[in-house]
Scaffold this motif. Structure first.
Motif, PDB file in Angstrom:
ATOM      1  N   CYS A 113    -124.936  39.099 -49.479  1.00  0.00           N
ATOM      2  CA  CYS A 113    -123.926  40.065 -49.020  1.00  0.00           C
ATOM      3  C   CYS A 113    -124.281  40.581 -47.628  1.00  0.00           C
ATOM      4  O   CYS A 113    -123.400  40.812 -46.808  1.00  0.00           O
ATOM      5  CB  CYS A 113    -123.772  41.212 -50.008  1.00  0.00           C
ATOM      6  SG  CYS A 113    -122.980  40.688 -51.544  1.00  0.00           S
TER       7      CYS A 113
ATOM      8  N   CYS B  11    -126.562  45.696 -55.786  1.00  0.00           N
ATOM      9  CA  CYS B  11    -125.982  45.420 -54.475  1.00  0.00           C
ATOM     10  C   CYS B  11    -124.655  46.183 -54.377  1.00  0.00           C
ATOM     11  O   CYS B  11    -123.829  46.128 -55.289  1.00  0.00           O
ATOM     12  CB  CYS B  11    -125.742  43.923 -54.311  1.00  0.00           C
ATOM     13  SG  CYS B  11    -124.811  43.505 -52.827  1.00  0.00           S
TER      14      CYS B  11
ATOM     15  N   CYS C 197    -121.629  43.189 -54.273  1.00  0.00           N
ATOM     16  CA  CYS C 197    -121.355  42.295 -55.409  1.00  0.00           C
ATOM     17  C   CYS C 197    -121.853  42.861 -56.733  1.00  0.00           C
ATOM     18  O   CYS C 197    -121.633  42.258 -57.780  1.00  0.00           O
ATOM     19  CB  CYS C 197    -121.978  40.921 -55.161  1.00  0.00           C
ATOM     20  SG  CYS C 197    -123.790  40.903 -55.229  1.00  0.00           S
TER      21      CYS C 197
HETATM   22 ZN   LIG Z   1    -124.551  41.306 -53.076  1.00  0.00          ZN
END
Ligand SMILES: [Zn+2]
Length: 102
Positions: A76, A6, A9
Protein backbone atom coordinates in the motif's frame (compact mmCIF):
# COMPACT_ATOMS: atom_id res chain seq x y z
CA UNK A 1 -1.35 -6.34 22.66
CA UNK A 2 -2.86 -3.93 20.11
CA UNK A 3 -3.25 -5.26 16.61
CA UNK A 4 -1.84 -3.04 13.92
CA UNK A 5 -3.57 -3.05 10.56
CA UNK A 6 -2.70 -1.39 7.31
CA UNK A 7 -4.80 1.75 7.01
CA UNK A 8 -5.49 1.06 3.34
CA UNK A 9 -6.04 -2.70 2.94
CA UNK A 10 -6.66 -3.57 6.61
CA UNK A 11 -4.13 -6.41 6.47
CA UNK A 12 -2.80 -7.42 9.89
CA UNK A 13 0.73 -6.21 10.37
CA UNK A 14 2.38 -8.62 12.73
CA UNK A 15 4.88 -7.52 15.29
CA UNK A 16 8.27 -7.20 13.62
CA UNK A 17 6.79 -7.08 10.11
CA UNK A 18 7.66 -4.41 7.59
CA UNK A 19 5.33 -1.43 7.90
CA UNK A 20 5.53 2.24 7.06
CA UNK A 21 4.45 5.39 8.82
CA UNK A 22 3.22 8.02 6.38
CA UNK A 23 2.78 11.52 7.73
CA UNK A 24 0.78 14.02 5.69
CA UNK A 25 0.69 17.66 6.70
CA UNK A 26 -0.94 20.57 4.94
CA UNK A 27 -1.13 24.11 6.16
CA UNK A 28 -2.22 27.44 4.82
CA UNK A 29 0.59 29.47 3.40
CA UNK A 30 0.81 33.22 3.79
CA UNK A 31 2.84 35.03 1.18
CA UNK A 32 2.78 38.35 3.03
CA UNK A 33 0.34 39.92 0.59
CA UNK A 34 -3.11 41.08 1.72
CA UNK A 35 -5.71 41.83 -0.92
CA UNK A 36 -7.12 45.32 -1.00
CA UNK A 37 -10.46 45.22 0.73
CA UNK A 38 -13.04 46.87 -1.51
CA UNK A 39 -15.15 48.44 1.27
CA UNK A 40 -14.87 49.82 4.79
CA UNK A 41 -12.03 47.83 6.40
CA UNK A 42 -13.38 48.18 9.95
CA UNK A 43 -16.81 46.98 8.87
CA UNK A 44 -15.14 44.12 7.01
CA UNK A 45 -13.26 43.10 10.15
CA UNK A 46 -16.48 43.14 12.20
CA UNK A 47 -18.18 40.94 9.58
CA UNK A 48 -15.20 38.58 9.49
CA UNK A 49 -15.14 38.24 13.29
CA UNK A 50 -18.89 37.54 13.28
CA UNK A 51 -18.35 34.82 10.65
CA UNK A 52 -15.57 33.31 12.77
CA UNK A 53 -17.81 33.26 15.84
CA UNK A 54 -20.40 31.32 13.86
CA UNK A 55 -17.90 28.76 12.61
CA UNK A 56 -16.98 25.82 14.79
CA UNK A 57 -13.43 25.50 16.12
CA UNK A 58 -12.66 22.27 14.23
CA UNK A 59 -13.58 23.76 10.86
CA UNK A 60 -11.38 26.78 11.53
CA UNK A 61 -8.45 24.59 12.53
CA UNK A 62 -8.90 22.33 9.48
CA UNK A 63 -8.88 25.37 7.21
CA UNK A 64 -5.45 26.32 8.53
CA UNK A 65 -3.76 23.01 9.32
CA UNK A 66 -4.37 19.32 8.84
CA UNK A 67 -2.22 16.36 9.70
CA UNK A 68 -2.67 12.64 9.12
CA UNK A 69 -0.53 9.74 10.23
CA UNK A 70 -1.10 6.43 8.48
CA UNK A 71 0.40 2.99 8.99
CA UNK A 72 0.69 1.17 5.67
CA UNK A 73 1.98 -2.20 4.52
CA UNK A 74 4.73 -2.12 1.89
CA UNK A 75 2.35 -2.83 -1.02
CA UNK A 76 0.00 0.00 0.00
CA UNK A 77 2.91 2.36 0.66
CA UNK A 78 4.22 1.63 -2.84
CA UNK A 79 0.74 2.17 -4.36
CA UNK A 80 0.40 5.40 -2.36
CA UNK A 81 3.60 6.83 -3.82
CA UNK A 82 2.84 5.58 -7.32
CA UNK A 83 -0.60 7.23 -7.06
CA UNK A 84 0.98 10.51 -6.07
CA UNK A 85 3.32 10.38 -9.02
CA UNK A 86 0.63 9.27 -11.50
CA UNK A 87 -1.82 12.01 -10.62
CA UNK A 88 0.49 14.85 -9.72
CA UNK A 89 0.63 17.71 -12.15
CA UNK A 90 4.17 18.97 -12.46
CA UNK A 91 4.53 22.03 -10.29
CA UNK A 92 6.84 24.76 -11.41
CA UNK A 93 8.16 26.48 -8.33
CA UNK A 94 10.05 29.61 -9.15
CA UNK A 95 12.72 30.91 -6.83
CA UNK A 96 10.59 33.78 -5.45
CA UNK A 97 7.66 31.52 -4.51
CA UNK A 98 9.96 28.82 -3.13
CA UNK A 99 11.47 31.31 -0.69
CA UNK A 100 8.03 31.95 0.89
CA UNK A 101 7.48 28.29 1.73
CA UNK A 102 8.42 27.65 5.34
ZN1 LIG B 1 -1.97 -2.45 2.92
Amino acid sequence: MNKIRCYSCARDLQEGSLKYVVEIKSYADFDGFLEDYPGDVELGMVELLKELEDTDQKTLEDDVYQEMVLILCKACRDKFYKGLLDTAVPISVDRELKDTIH
